[in-house]
Design an enzyme around this catalytic site. Structure first.
Site, short mmCIF file in Angstrom:
data_model
loop_
_atom_site.label_atom_id
_atom_site.label_comp_id
_atom_site.label_asym_id
_atom_site.label_seq_id
_atom_site.Cartn_x
_atom_site.Cartn_y
_atom_site.Cartn_z
N GLY A 135 0.83 -1.19 0.00
CA GLY A 135 0.00 0.00 0.00
C GLY A 135 0.86 1.25 0.00
O GLY A 135 1.79 1.37 0.81
N GLU A 229 -10.54 -0.33 -5.56
CA GLU A 229 -9.61 0.27 -6.53
C GLU A 229 -10.17 0.23 -7.95
O GLU A 229 -9.41 0.18 -8.92
CB GLU A 229 -8.27 -0.48 -6.47
CG GLU A 229 -7.70 -0.64 -5.09
CD GLU A 229 -7.33 0.69 -4.44
OE1 GLU A 229 -7.29 1.71 -5.15
OE2 GLU A 229 -7.08 0.71 -3.22
#
Length: 546
Positions: A135, A229
């Site tokens: 991340g 996402e």
């Protein structure tokens, strides 16, 4: 000649010698969007310019988006989250479908590649090994309440991706913005891709957080991330160096070990990639200052990531890690500083933002495209393809307009909805509903109505003033090649300024009709023959006026 108002003859053919302005207003109870379209064509040796303005204002027409109270905002986010369904299983058989209206991938499926499939096959053969996920954006501080990544069995550790740069160039229409006004979030771009986009070859590193997901949680975790996402991201696999505190900020060495990690990134080819934001941090900062989406204000995303990087950086005053030419993340810190400065200017009533589109010549910065914080060569490569300062396609523009001062109350009056846009030979202008006129660009002859400010780089852009410093209340304006005409609202007086070598300003050196005209006038002047005349309309050509 500029016609202000709603165009009634939309089907009539557009004549190159007859410029027009069209204003379309769509006022809702919460937000007003005003669009203004202006095309001005001069004679054969002048460059035609196109300007479109787009502005978001609250219903009070005060400047800046006023967010609802935190409780109301939280309620809105909960309602939004409850109205969408997170797929419980990944549908790997379906191809990703991009929706241009919503600016997302539909159906819970995002693009992938062979490296990702190889990684999954390896994990299936070794079920005791966790899936590592890197991340570098919101996952650095917000795994998501109740999500698999926040599960007690999922562990995290710091990691560094060498050869990758964190870029603020991904549109966000589902989290930190909307399709009508996209926000900006991070993506990860390789050094080879950056070399193509920015024209230089450097080695970058990106610090982030590595999640270790147990094998029995992988399928549900991927389904959640595919949905999270869906705004243009795809699955990819990169090498990340895990490190402990003893090797923090070093770029290499220490107790690091390299592992294969899954990440979601928006490639330069993805439909939500925003190259303009990559090369112009001023534009990116202005966009994030305004954008708000279902997940909250865009600035929260930026500030939270900046705070995370400050904590993990060895030098808390900078997010740069340099070792043998390796460069860390400097853009995030710069953007956070720029956004705070914009917020300060607006909170103290010093300036307001307008969002425009423009194309054509930018020789004198009449398109406001010389505000990039990147190097001049990259800006030149993006906006100056012809070598003459020309922009051959509509390009996003930011206008930072100075607030006006009420002469009677001495209080600041922020810019309001745009009423008209004007394009001259090398200068441009915007007229607002509160009768303020903002001029910028070429000013060699004083055609901007002032001489003390650097016309091409002034920020905020000043409004037109009288000699005594009070705002000029403008009803209408007309821009020639290098001169400007305005019609004052209250008196209906005509003022002219700029080049006058052919008498286009109609101003003589004294009251005698046979006197030669002065070369230029840098401040607004009433032509002698019109001092007692109330005019209804004005118009300017290349070197003549009506």
């Amino acid at each position: 000649m500029i016609a202000v108002g709603v165009e009634k003859q939309k089907k009539a053919p557009l004549q190159p010698s007859k410029p027009f302005t069209r204003i379309i207003s769509d006022i809702s109870p919460v937000v007003t969007r005003a669009s203004c379209f202006s095309i001005t064509s001069k004679s054969w040796f002048f460059t035609a310019s196109v300007l479109i303005v787009w502005i978001l204002l609250p219903e009070t027409f005060g400047f800046g988006v006023k967010y609802p109270q935190k409780r109301a905002h939280a309620s809105f986010v909960r309602e939004y989250q409850s109205s969408i369904r997170v797929p419980t299983r990944m549908n790997s058989e379906n191809e990703p479908i991009w929706c241009p209206e919503q600016q997302i991938y539909l159906g819970g499926t995002v693009p992938t590649n062979e490296q990702y499939q190889t990684l999954l096959d390896t994990l299936k053969q070794n079920p005791s090994q966790p899936l590592r996920i890197f991340g570098y954006g919101s996952l650095c501080w917000k795994p998501g309440e109740g999500s698999i990544l926040s599960h007690e069995r999922v562990t995290t550790e710091l990691g560094t991706a060498l050869g990758w740069k964190r870029c603020w160039s991904q549109k966000s229409c589902d989290h930190r913005g909307t399709p009508a006004f996209p926000g900006l979030v991070c993506t990860l771009i390789s050094d080879d891709e950056i070399a193509v986009l920015e024209g230089n070859k450097r080695t970058h590193l990106t610090e982030g957080l590595v999640y270790n997901v147990p094998s029995d949680l992988v399928e549900e975790c991927l389904a959640e991330l595919d949905f999270r996402e869906k705004g243009g991201y795809s699955r990819d696999v990169i090498e990340v160096r895990l490190r402990d505190d003893s090797s923090k900020g070093s770029g290499d060495g220490g107790n690091e070990n390299v592992v294969q990690t899954l990440l979601y990134r928006g490639t330069p080819e993805n439909p939500a990639f925003w190259k303009r934001a990559l090369i112009d941090l001023s534009f990116a900062a202005a966009t994030m200052t305004r954008a708000v989406g279902p997940s909250g204000p865009n600035v929260d995303y930026l500030f939270n990531l900046d705070q995370f990087l400050s904590k993990v950086a060895n030098d808390t005053t900078s997010n740069v890690s340099i070792n043998d030419g390796i460069v860390g993340d400097v853009d995030t810190r710069i953007l956070a500083s720029m956004v705070r400065e914009l917020q300060t200017q607006e909170s103290t009533n010093n300036a307001g933002l307008y969002f425009l589109f423009g194309s054509g010549s930018n020789q004198y910065n009449q398109l406001l495209l010389r505000q990039s914080t990147k190097n001049d060569e990259k800006q030149h490569a993006e906006t100056d393809a012809s070598g003459e300062g020309d922009v051959d396609k509509l390009t996003e523009i930011i206008l930072l307009a100075a607030s006006a001062r009420d002469h009677q109350t001495s209080k600041s009056v922020l810019p309001s909805i745009p009423r008209a846009l004007y394009a001259g030979g090398g200068h441009s202008a915007l007229l607002t509903q509160n009768n303020r006129l903002y001029l910028w660009g070429w000013n060699d002859y004083g055609q901007l109505g002032h001489v003390l400010i650097s016309a091409q780089t002034a920020s905020p852009i000043p409004y037109l003033q009288k000699e005594d410093g009070t705002p000029m209340e403008v009803q209408n304006a007309a821009l020639g090649h290098s001169h400007t005409l305005i019609l004052e609202k209250s008196t209906r007086n005509v003022y002219a300024f700029g080049e006058n070598n052919r008498g286009q300003c109609g101003i003589l050196t004294n009251s005698q009709d046979n006197d030669a005209s002065s070369t230029s006038f840098p401040i607004p002047v009433i032509p002698h023959q019109l001092k007692d005349v109330q005019c209804q309309s004005i118009s300017a050509g290349g070197f003549h006026s009506f």
